[in-house]
Design a protein around this motif. Structure first.
Motif, PDB file in Angstrom:
ATOM      1  N   LEU A 290     -16.361   0.475  -7.951  1.00  0.00           N
ATOM      2  CA  LEU A 290     -15.511   1.617  -8.249  1.00  0.00           C
ATOM      3  C   LEU A 290     -14.302   1.684  -8.643  1.00  0.00           C
ATOM      4  N   HIS A 291     -14.100   2.051  -9.834  1.00  0.00           N
ATOM      5  CA  HIS A 291     -12.938   2.055 -10.691  1.00  0.00           C
ATOM      6  C   HIS A 291     -12.039   3.266 -10.382  1.00  0.00           C
ATOM      7  N   THR A 292     -10.805   2.814 -10.092  1.00  0.00           N
ATOM      8  CA  THR A 292      -9.874   3.944  -9.845  1.00  0.00           C
ATOM      9  C   THR A 292      -8.630   3.761 -10.631  1.00  0.00           C
ATOM     10  N   ALA A 293      -7.876   5.072 -10.676  1.00  0.00           N
ATOM     11  CA  ALA A 293      -6.827   5.065 -11.561  1.00  0.00           C
ATOM     12  C   ALA A 293      -5.737   6.255 -11.159  1.00  0.00           C
ATOM     13  N   ASN A 294      -4.499   5.856 -11.127  1.00  0.00           N
ATOM     14  CA  ASN A 294      -3.582   7.030 -10.451  1.00  0.00           C
ATOM     15  C   ASN A 294      -3.316   8.032 -11.494  1.00  0.00           C
ATOM     16  N   VAL A 295      -3.764   9.329 -11.317  1.00  0.00           N
ATOM     17  CA  VAL A 295      -3.812  10.195 -12.533  1.00  0.00           C
ATOM     18  C   VAL A 295      -2.037  10.659 -12.673  1.00  0.00           C
ATOM     19  N   LYS A 296      -1.365  10.895 -11.609  1.00  0.00           N
ATOM     20  CA  LYS A 296      -0.163  11.293 -11.623  1.00  0.00           C
ATOM     21  C   LYS A 296       0.877  10.315 -12.336  1.00  0.00           C
ATOM     22  N   GLN A 297       0.620   9.057 -12.048  1.00  0.00           N
ATOM     23  CA  GLN A 297       1.372   8.083 -12.671  1.00  0.00           C
ATOM     24  C   GLN A 297       1.047   7.938 -14.368  1.00  0.00           C
ATOM     25  N   SER A 298      -0.257   8.007 -14.392  1.00  0.00           N
ATOM     26  CA  SER A 298      -0.733   7.888 -16.056  1.00  0.00           C
ATOM     27  C   SER A 298      -0.185   9.120 -16.690  1.00  0.00           C
ATOM     28  N   LEU A 299      -0.033  10.268 -16.181  1.00  0.00           N
ATOM     29  CA  LEU A 299       0.266  11.427 -16.896  1.00  0.00           C
ATOM     30  C   LEU A 299       1.809  11.144 -16.936  1.00  0.00           C
ATOM     31  N   ARG A 300       2.650  10.761 -15.973  1.00  0.00           N
ATOM     32  CA  ARG A 300       4.079  10.860 -15.754  1.00  0.00           C
ATOM     33  C   ARG A 300       4.546   9.650 -16.928  1.00  0.00           C
ATOM     34  N   ASP A 301       3.731   8.425 -16.837  1.00  0.00           N
ATOM     35  CA  ASP A 301       4.454   7.215 -17.697  1.00  0.00           C
ATOM     36  C   ASP A 301       3.595   7.211 -19.151  1.00  0.00           C
ATOM     37  N   ASP A 302       2.617   7.980 -19.173  1.00  0.00           N
ATOM     38  CA  ASP A 302       2.003   7.777 -20.484  1.00  0.00           C
ATOM     39  C   ASP A 302       1.429   6.547 -20.589  1.00  0.00           C
ATOM     40  N   VAL A 303       0.668   6.060 -19.456  1.00  0.00           N
ATOM     41  CA  VAL A 303       0.148   4.686 -19.526  1.00  0.00           C
ATOM     42  C   VAL A 303      -1.278   4.905 -19.238  1.00  0.00           C
ATOM     43  N   TRP A 304      -2.334   4.325 -20.100  1.00  0.00           N
ATOM     44  CA  TRP A 304      -3.708   4.828 -19.856  1.00  0.00           C
ATOM     45  C   TRP A 304      -4.547   3.618 -19.935  1.00  0.00           C
ATOM     46  N   ASP A 305      -4.088   2.577 -19.436  1.00  0.00           N
ATOM     47  CA  ASP A 305      -4.861   1.294 -19.386  1.00  0.00           C
ATOM     48  C   ASP A 305      -4.740   0.529 -17.833  1.00  0.00           C
ATOM     49  N   GLU A 306      -4.141   1.176 -17.024  1.00  0.00           N
ATOM     50  CA  GLU A 306      -4.017   0.416 -15.814  1.00  0.00           C
ATOM     51  C   GLU A 306      -4.965   1.041 -14.777  1.00  0.00           C
ATOM     52  N   GLU A 307      -5.744   0.089 -14.140  1.00  0.00           N
ATOM     53  CA  GLU A 307      -6.580   0.584 -13.278  1.00  0.00           C
ATOM     54  C   GLU A 307      -6.864  -0.392 -12.185  1.00  0.00           C
ATOM     55  N   THR A 308      -7.512  -0.114 -11.061  1.00  0.00           N
ATOM     56  CA  THR A 308      -7.643  -0.917  -9.682  1.00  0.00           C
ATOM     57  C   THR A 308      -9.151  -0.948  -9.623  1.00  0.00           C
ATOM     58  N   VAL A 309      -9.826  -2.068  -9.659  1.00  0.00           N
ATOM     59  CA  VAL A 309     -11.243  -2.147  -9.382  1.00  0.00           C
ATOM     60  C   VAL A 309     -11.619  -2.622  -7.873  1.00  0.00           C
ATOM     61  N   LEU A 310     -12.376  -1.590  -6.966  1.00  0.00           N
ATOM     62  CA  LEU A 310     -12.786  -1.913  -5.743  1.00  0.00           C
ATOM     63  C   LEU A 310     -14.055  -2.456  -5.858  1.00  0.00           C
ATOM     64  N   ARG A 311     -14.137  -3.764  -5.565  1.00  0.00           N
ATOM     65  CA  ARG A 311     -15.429  -4.702  -5.793  1.00  0.00           C
ATOM     66  C   ARG A 311     -16.148  -4.664  -4.251  1.00  0.00           C
ATOM     67  N   LEU A 312     -17.450  -4.083  -4.019  1.00  0.00           N
ATOM     68  CA  LEU A 312     -17.918  -4.137  -2.652  1.00  0.00           C
ATOM     69  C   LEU A 312     -18.590  -5.557  -2.299  1.00  0.00           C
ATOM     70  N   ARG A 313     -18.187  -5.904  -1.089  1.00  0.00           N
ATOM     71  CA  ARG A 313     -18.479  -7.083  -0.588  1.00  0.00           C
ATOM     72  C   ARG A 313     -20.053  -7.244  -0.371  1.00  0.00           C
ATOM     73  N   MET A 314     -20.547  -6.056   0.150  1.00  0.00           N
ATOM     74  CA  MET A 314     -21.931  -5.741   0.386  1.00  0.00           C
ATOM     75  C   MET A 314     -22.450  -4.534  -0.455  1.00  0.00           C
ATOM     76  N   PRO A 315     -22.904  -4.852  -1.818  1.00  0.00           N
ATOM     77  CA  PRO A 315     -23.282  -3.506  -2.413  1.00  0.00           C
ATOM     78  C   PRO A 315     -24.509  -3.193  -1.814  1.00  0.00           C
ATOM     79  N   PRO A 316     -24.804  -1.561  -2.060  1.00  0.00           N
ATOM     80  CA  PRO A 316     -25.908  -0.809  -1.522  1.00  0.00           C
ATOM     81  C   PRO A 316     -27.097  -1.206  -2.113  1.00  0.00           C
ATOM     82  N   LEU A 317     -28.210  -1.147  -1.460  1.00  0.00           N
ATOM     83  CA  LEU A 317     -29.508  -1.567  -2.010  1.00  0.00           C
ATOM     84  C   LEU A 317     -30.145  -0.423  -2.701  1.00  0.00           C
ATOM     85  N   PHE A 318     -29.589   0.784  -2.737  1.00  0.00           N
ATOM     86  CA  PHE A 318     -29.966   1.884  -3.234  1.00  0.00           C
ATOM     87  C   PHE A 318     -29.160   2.500  -4.672  1.00  0.00           C
TER      88      PHE A 318
END
Length: 668
Positions: free
Chosen positions: A57-85
């Motif tokens: 699950l990739h995430t980004a802060n919309v407000k910060q990106s629009l305010r600071d004009d930064v388009w390459d910062e992201e946070t990746v949420l990696r699942l410890r136990m991925p779903p089987l479906f």
């Protein structure tokens, strides 16, 4: 066909160029299922997108990106136990603490982190729910929604193909309650057509706001659930936040009655939490029904619920090309606007529609003024075609959406296309039919209408809202169909131009009228200002005179008070002249008293002498021999004359003294 957006001229949206969107588009392949997905979500300024190939699950802060004009910062949420479906939809709870990953074969919930770090990989826990139902019994998920009555915002309600509602507490993976909607069981073999094709199975549900009693906590309230079946039937399920088993009634009576029960291919249902609740029902044929959830008036069942259909809307599920067009059928998902009660969205394989319901403002009047009759629905709902992804000619060709999310930060809809591009579908404000605007402006202006309503009606009559603002069609359509679409789009733009010219003429006329009225008001304001200046000058003059009079009155009052104090004081302080005058007055007073005594004595003496003279005269008259000679009589008369003169002199002196004392004010 390349993406056509009539809003491209507005350069205020660059989030489509963000790194997570570019990475998603580069790794996304073709979707052979032609089914709309929900792989994006938004909440508390955070944008989420699901990477199926990496189960991340990739995430980004919309407000910060629009305010600071930064388009390459992201946070990746990696699942410890991925779903089987296969994950097809993201469901974010209201507190943005839990994210449900749903698909036909299962449900999983991951716990979102409390703090976020840029350009970091965060490992988050993920738990699967109902593994026995989905993996063991191989039931399919029809619908899943977060329970709005959950005190911890951690209860998820699911509807499965075994026609059962289940409420899970995701914190401990327990089932709070379960409710079987019918005694029938579905056919579990996937290769045999099930009753969903015949409409004889529940397909969707939504919650109705509870009716709270005074001092009743929200945790113990009963939350009704409306369950939609494929044949159009709607069941009424009353649930609680306890382990108490829900009660089921239905199907609800719908009026006016319909032969096909308002469609035999129902697909989705949402409840707008107005008063009374407004129930929205969609069908696969593109028909949307608006109905009110009311209490039955029958004496036998006074608490029985019924649905009163007030409006039906036909949607265009794409751009139509040609004359002989077969009826298009595709599921339509409904999503409410979290910021505007009078608006909701329709998501389908042909794009996204926005529908504004003016009827909600009339419902507000119905509750606010305690009316006894429901208002009539005379104003049709306003339909805006936001994004178009399908064309209907000899066959229905579409590019289903991969995700959609409402972004309250920009008041727009983020739509993820099948090509991996992210489109910002801007939402035009419908101020005249906004319930929030109505709540704040009702006290200021009781008459709702005017130029805004006229402009909205002209734009609606011009067919502007019926045409999509963004078009993304499949690449395999024929050149003839493409030419017809281009010609039709050109004609549409020509009509838009004419409509805008009419609106511009109306606005110019209104502006000229307002300008004339403004000039008259300015002249009136100038005259009133001059009058105010004159009144101010007169007021200043009167104030100055008043101050002078007030000072003079204060001075006189002070002097009078001092004189009164000196007059009534016990020991007055007198000057030497005042003491001399007082001694003179006292001496005069003593002399007057002595003279008065002398005057009284003289008066007594005079009275005695007069009495003696009277007796003497009588004696002389009576005595014949009594004779006074001339000499004695002359001497006696002289003595009496002198005595009389002396008395008159004394009397004159007394009168003079009295006159002096009267003039001096010493006696009255």
């Amino acid at each position: 066909m390349p993406l056509v957006d009539v809003n491209d001229s507005v350069p205020d949206f660059n989030f489509s160029q963000h790194k997570i969107i570019r990475d998603f588009a580069s790794t996304r392949g073709e979707d052979p299922t032609k089914k709309c997905l929900g792989l994006i979500a938004y909440g508390q300024e955070i944008f989420y997108i699901w990477e199926s190939c990496k189960n991340e699950l990739h995430t980004a802060n919309v407000k910060q990106s629009l305010r600071d004009d930064v388009w390459d910062e992201e946070t990746v949420l990696r699942l410890r136990m991925p779903p089987l479906f296969t994950v097809e939809r993201l469901l974010l709870n209201s507190s943005c603490s839990l994210m449900a990953l749903t698909g036909p074969e299962g449900v999983a919930v991951l716990h979102l982190p409390e703090s976020w770090e840029k350009n970091k990989i965060i490992h988050v826990p993920c738990v699967s729910l109902g593994e026995r139902v989905f993996q063991g019994e191989r039931h399919l998920l029809r619908c899943a929604k977060w329970n709005p009555g959950s005190p911890s915002d951690s209860h998820l309600v699911t509807l499965t193909s075994d026609e059962c509602l289940r409420c899970y507490n995701v914190l401990d993976k327990s089932v709070l309650w379960s409710c079987h909607l019918s005694k029938h069981s579905v056919i579990s073999h996937l290769n045999i057509p099930s009753r969903i094709m015949l409409g004889d199975t529940p397909v969707n549900f939504d919650f109705v706001s509870p009716t709270l009693q005074p001092d009743e906590p929200l945790e113990t309230a009963e939350w009704p659930i409306l369950v939609l079946w494929g044949n159009g039937n709607i069941f009424y399920v009353v649930s609680t936040m306890t382990s108490k088993k829900p009660t089921i009634t239905g199907p609800l009576l719908m009026s006016p009655a319909s032969d096909d029960n308002y469609g035999s291919d129902a697909s989705s249902l949402i409840v707008i939490r107005s008063s009374p609740p407004l129930v929205i029902l969609s069908t696969c044929s593109g028909t949307i029904y608006h109905s009110l959830l009311l209490t039955s008036e029958e004496a036998d069942n006074p608490d029985e619920k019924c649905l009163c259909v007030v409006e039906a809307i036909e949607l265009d599920l794409g751009i139509t090309v040609g004359d002989d067009i077969d009826m298009v059928s595709c599921p339509i998902s409904l999503m409410g606007d979290p910021t505007e009660l009078s608006r909701y969205f329709c998501i389908h394989a042909g794009g996204v529609h926005s529908i504004t319901i003016p009827f909600t403002s009339k419902l507000y009047d119905f509750v606010e003024f305690n009316s006894t009759e429901l208002p009539s629905c005379e104003t049709n709902s306003i339909v805006d075609y936001l994004v178009c992804t399908a064309v209907s000619s000899s066959s229905y060709e579409c590019s289903p959406l991969l995700g959609f999310a409402f972004v309250d930060l920009m008041m727009s809809m983020f739509v993820l296309l099948s090509s991996g591009k992210l489109v910002n579908a801007r939402l035009l404000p419908k101020a005249m039919h906004s319930l929030q605007t109505l709540l704040t402006e009702r006290t200021q202006n009781e008459e709702v209408g005017g130029i805004e309503l006229m402009v909205e009606n002209m734009l609606q009559d011009g067919g502007i809202s019926n045409q999509p603002s963004t078009i993304d069609l499949p690449t395999n359509i024929s050149a003839q169909n493409m030419l017809e679409i281009v010609l039709r789009t050109s004609q549409h733009f020509f009509n838009v131009k004419k409509t805008h010219e009419k609106v511009a003429f109306l606005l110019e006329t209104r502006c000229a009228t307002i300008e004339t009225a403004t000039k008259e008001q300015i002249a009136e304001i100038h005259r009133l200002r001059q009058k105010r200046s004159a009144l101010k000058s007169n007021a200043e003059t009167i104030a100055e005179k008043y101050e002078e009079m007030d000072e003079l009155t204060t001075s006189i009052s002070t002097r009078l008070q001092a004189a009164m104090n000196r007059l009534y004081s016990d020991g007055p302080e007198l000057s030497q002249k005042e003491r001399n005058a007082l001694e003179s007055l006292h001496s005069f007073q003593k002399k007057i008293e002595r003279y008065d005594q002398d005057l009284k004595r003289l008066r007594l003496t005079q009275e005695y002498q007069l009495a003696e003279i009277k007796d003497a005269v009588a004696a002389l008259t009576n005595t014949a021999g009594f004779y006074i000679g001339d000499a004695k009589g002359k001497a006696l008369r002289k003595e009496l004359s002198d005595f009389t003169k002396e008395v008159l002199s004394l009397k004159q002196q007394v009168e003079d003294v009295k006159e002096v004392l009267l003039n001096e004010g010493l006696i009255k």
